[in-house]
Design an enzyme around this catalytic site. Structure first.
Site, mmCIF file in Angstrom:
data_model
loop_
_atom_site.group_PDB
_atom_site.id
_atom_site.type_symbol
_atom_site.label_atom_id
_atom_site.label_comp_id
_atom_site.label_asym_id
_atom_site.label_seq_id
_atom_site.Cartn_x
_atom_site.Cartn_y
_atom_site.Cartn_z
ATOM 1 N N HIS A 30 22.479 -51.182 4.601
ATOM 2 C CA HIS A 30 21.529 -51.394 5.692
ATOM 3 C C HIS A 30 22.235 -51.384 7.038
ATOM 4 O O HIS A 30 21.795 -50.693 7.977
ATOM 5 C CB HIS A 30 20.755 -52.704 5.514
ATOM 6 C CG HIS A 30 19.787 -52.937 6.635
ATOM 7 N ND1 HIS A 30 20.146 -53.581 7.801
ATOM 8 C CD2 HIS A 30 18.495 -52.582 6.792
ATOM 9 C CE1 HIS A 30 19.114 -53.599 8.621
ATOM 10 N NE2 HIS A 30 18.092 -53.002 8.030
ATOM 11 N N GLU A 89 23.065 -49.290 16.200
ATOM 12 C CA GLU A 89 21.749 -49.080 16.799
ATOM 13 C C GLU A 89 21.547 -49.993 18.009
ATOM 14 O O GLU A 89 20.858 -49.636 18.956
ATOM 15 C CB GLU A 89 20.656 -49.347 15.761
ATOM 16 C CG GLU A 89 19.243 -49.143 16.278
ATOM 17 C CD GLU A 89 18.181 -49.373 15.222
ATOM 18 O OE1 GLU A 89 16.997 -49.137 15.505
ATOM 19 O OE2 GLU A 89 18.533 -49.797 14.098
ATOM 20 N N HIS A 114 15.208 -39.852 7.782
ATOM 21 C CA HIS A 114 15.221 -41.316 7.864
ATOM 22 C C HIS A 114 13.808 -41.842 7.996
ATOM 23 O O HIS A 114 13.140 -41.634 9.009
ATOM 24 C CB HIS A 114 16.067 -41.791 9.040
ATOM 25 C CG HIS A 114 16.300 -43.272 9.043
ATOM 26 N ND1 HIS A 114 17.035 -43.907 8.063
ATOM 27 C CD2 HIS A 114 15.887 -44.263 9.882
ATOM 28 C CE1 HIS A 114 17.080 -45.216 8.310
ATOM 29 N NE2 HIS A 114 16.381 -45.456 9.414
ATOM 30 N N ARG A 163 11.106 -56.580 15.307
ATOM 31 C CA ARG A 163 11.537 -56.823 13.930
ATOM 32 C C ARG A 163 10.756 -57.972 13.290
ATOM 33 O O ARG A 163 10.445 -57.923 12.093
ATOM 34 C CB ARG A 163 13.042 -57.111 13.897
ATOM 35 C CG ARG A 163 13.613 -57.147 12.486
ATOM 36 C CD ARG A 163 15.111 -57.361 12.488
ATOM 37 N NE ARG A 163 15.479 -58.712 12.887
ATOM 38 C CZ ARG A 163 16.622 -59.303 12.545
ATOM 39 N NH1 ARG A 163 17.516 -58.651 11.814
ATOM 40 N NH2 ARG A 163 16.898 -60.516 12.958
ATOM 41 N N ASP A 175 11.864 -42.403 11.214
ATOM 42 C CA ASP A 175 12.218 -43.820 11.180
ATOM 43 C C ASP A 175 11.000 -44.730 11.077
ATOM 44 O O ASP A 175 10.403 -44.875 10.027
ATOM 45 C CB ASP A 175 13.079 -44.142 12.401
ATOM 46 C CG ASP A 175 13.762 -45.501 12.322
ATOM 47 O OD1 ASP A 175 13.541 -46.221 11.338
ATOM 48 O OD2 ASP A 175 14.514 -45.844 13.249
ATOM 49 N N HIS A 182 21.238 -43.341 13.795
ATOM 50 C CA HIS A 182 21.188 -43.730 15.207
ATOM 51 C C HIS A 182 22.520 -43.477 15.909
ATOM 52 O O HIS A 182 22.571 -42.704 16.854
ATOM 53 C CB HIS A 182 20.750 -45.183 15.403
ATOM 54 C CG HIS A 182 19.446 -45.511 14.783
ATOM 55 N ND1 HIS A 182 18.280 -44.840 15.105
ATOM 56 C CD2 HIS A 182 19.096 -46.439 13.840
ATOM 57 C CE1 HIS A 182 17.285 -45.334 14.399
ATOM 58 N NE2 HIS A 182 17.745 -46.300 13.624
ATOM 59 N N HIS A 230 11.174 -45.341 7.007
ATOM 60 C CA HIS A 230 10.762 -46.616 6.422
ATOM 61 C C HIS A 230 9.241 -46.519 6.288
ATOM 62 O O HIS A 230 8.512 -46.762 7.263
ATOM 63 C CB HIS A 230 11.127 -47.791 7.325
ATOM 64 C CG HIS A 230 12.585 -47.922 7.618
ATOM 65 N ND1 HIS A 230 13.499 -48.350 6.685
ATOM 66 C CD2 HIS A 230 13.295 -47.696 8.754
ATOM 67 C CE1 HIS A 230 14.713 -48.384 7.234
ATOM 68 N NE2 HIS A 230 14.610 -47.978 8.477
#
Length: 446
Positions: free
Chosen positions: A204, A234, A60, A83, A319, A268, A62
């Site tokens: 997502h 999550e 995983h 975020r 991640d 997660h 990003h």
């Protein structure tokens, strides 16, 4: 067919550390033979001193989150405040700048012993949502970056259609969205598997894909027998919003729309009920734990032990790349459980290595990787046993040393498909990954 021979001072053969192993690798990049009891290097063999394990699978990733490292550690906050900072970075990326950043990130992964990455990719379009001339320009940039860095990639092309349970995307989410799952499927169908590349799918989250469109993504993956990943429970806020919208947990919602199954991995799986855990396990849905990110974002500790006992295979991911170190992810999964339960020894070193290698590769569609055995892809990583972190234990304890003492800095050699990617701790095709990272991140801030 010509063979290349590697002599491994110590090798992990799935159940034990074996001294003096010769691996014969064929020209097609697969292991042709594993010979034990080879006390000295055969003539012409490449000598790998240390402890050689199957290549690590980062299930995983990003890639663009790597630009946030360090910058999000000032002050307090939650996942949701983090975020907002992440969205700011996402808005500035182009296909060219994303390629430069991802190439450096994937080179950092190679230096950490990672031979395959699952890129959870939702940054599809230009700011404002206008497609590029090539609608898959951003995905192709990631594929090209992985190729140049020398690692395999499973591009988990992600459906991201809503800001939350059917609401329209917010401004900074417009470049993530294809509008509908059908349009997403049409775009992603233009991507093809190729050497070193698998194309998979991702939802997502239950927030970002309306319930009546979940089955479209699941069906696309099923028809192609492709991996399907999804961020799952999550955050407690996600669970609460799902209950408010649908009267069920996110896990139950996914099950009701045909998303769970043996080719699906929940990422997660942190805040789950006992019924959720049973449902994930009974469908053989995988679980990808990302402990360094989960602790960095204050997400919580997921029920990994219960999920595995219920039948969910475990894999690991870095991640957000707070650190890139799959050995640390494996160690953290065990140590988190020790903190929570006050009991040591939830997984053996062998089980943690399997999560970081074979089961991670399987979650990404590379079932023929993750083991040092004939017929497997010749992807392997050598860890030093003589650094200040690893010196001391006898060689038979090499798996425990690797998992509980070594770090990414102890990786000395990495081979992918029979080709050397890292030699003596240096990347062979990206001469200075640190400089490349500095330049790529600086360009995003200018």
């Amino acid at each position: 067919m010509p063979l290349t021979t590697y002599w491994l001072e110590h090798a992990w053969l799935g159940t034990h550390a074996e001294p003096g192993v010769a691996l014969d690798v064929s020209a097609d990049g697969r292991i042709a033979a594993v010979r034990t009891g080879v006390d000295t290097p055969p003539p012409g063999a490449a000598v790998l001193r240390g402890f050689t394990i199957p290549g690590l699978a980062n299930a995983h990733s990003h890639a663009f989150h790597r630009a946030l490292r360090g910058t999000v550690q000032v002050g307090s906050g939650t996942f949701w405040t983090w975020r907002e900072v992440m969205y700011g970075v996402a808005q500035r990326l182009t296909p060219d700048s994303y390629f430069a950043l991802a190439r450096a990130v994937y080179a950092e992964m190679a230096l950490a012993g990672i031979t395959a990455v699952g890129e959870f990719h939702y940054l599809h379009h230009a700011p404002g949502g206008t497609p590029y001339d090539d609608p898959n320009a951003m995905g192709e940039a990631l594929i090209a970056a992985a190729r140049e860095a020398g690692i395999r990639i499973t591009l988990l092309d992600t459906a991201y259609l809503s800001s939350g349970f059917g609401a329209a995307p917010e401004q900074h989410q417009l470049r993530f969205s294809d509008g509908t799952a059908e349009t997403w499927a049409e775009r992603v169908s233009a991507l093809e598997d190729r050497e070193g590349v698998r194309v998979g799918a991702a939802i997502h989250s239950v927030r970002a894909v309306p319930a009546d469109q979940l089955s479209t993504v699941a069906r696309w993956a099923e028809e192609r027998r492709a991996p399907l990943h999804v961020h799952l429970s999550e955050q407690t806020a996600e669970n609460e919003a799902c209950h408010a919208a649908h009267g069920v947990t996110p896990t139950r919602l996914l099950a009701d729309h045909g998303v769970l199954g043996p080719r699906t991995t929940g990422v997660h799986n942190t805040h789950m009920t006992d019924a959720d855990i049973a449902l994930v396990g009974s469908t053989s849905t995988g679980t990808c734990m990302c402990p360094t990110t989960e602790r960095d974002l204050a997400d919580g500790i997921g029920p990994a032990v219960a999920l595995q006992k219920a039948g969910s295979p475990l894999s690991l991911g870095s991640d957000s790349h707070a650190v890139i170190d799959l050995l640390e992810e494996a160690r953290a999964m065990e140590l988190n459980e020790r903190l929570r339960t006050h009991i040591r020894g939830h997984w053996t070193a062998a089980a943690l290595l399997r999560a970081a290698s074979a089961d991670g590769h399987a979650a990404l569609g590379w079932e023929d990787a993750g083991a040092l055995e004939p017929g497997a892809l010749a992807d392997f990583t050598t860890i030093a046993l003589d650094s200040v972190r690893t010196a001391g234990p006898v060689p038979r304890l090499a798996p425990e040393t690797a998992v509980f003492a070594a770090t990414a800095a102890d990786v000395r050699h990495v081979v992918v498909g029979g080709r050397t990617v890292v030699e003596d701790g240096a990347h062979v095709s990206v001469p200075d990954p640190a400089a490349a990272l500095t330049a790529a991140i600086a360009a995003l801030r200018s």
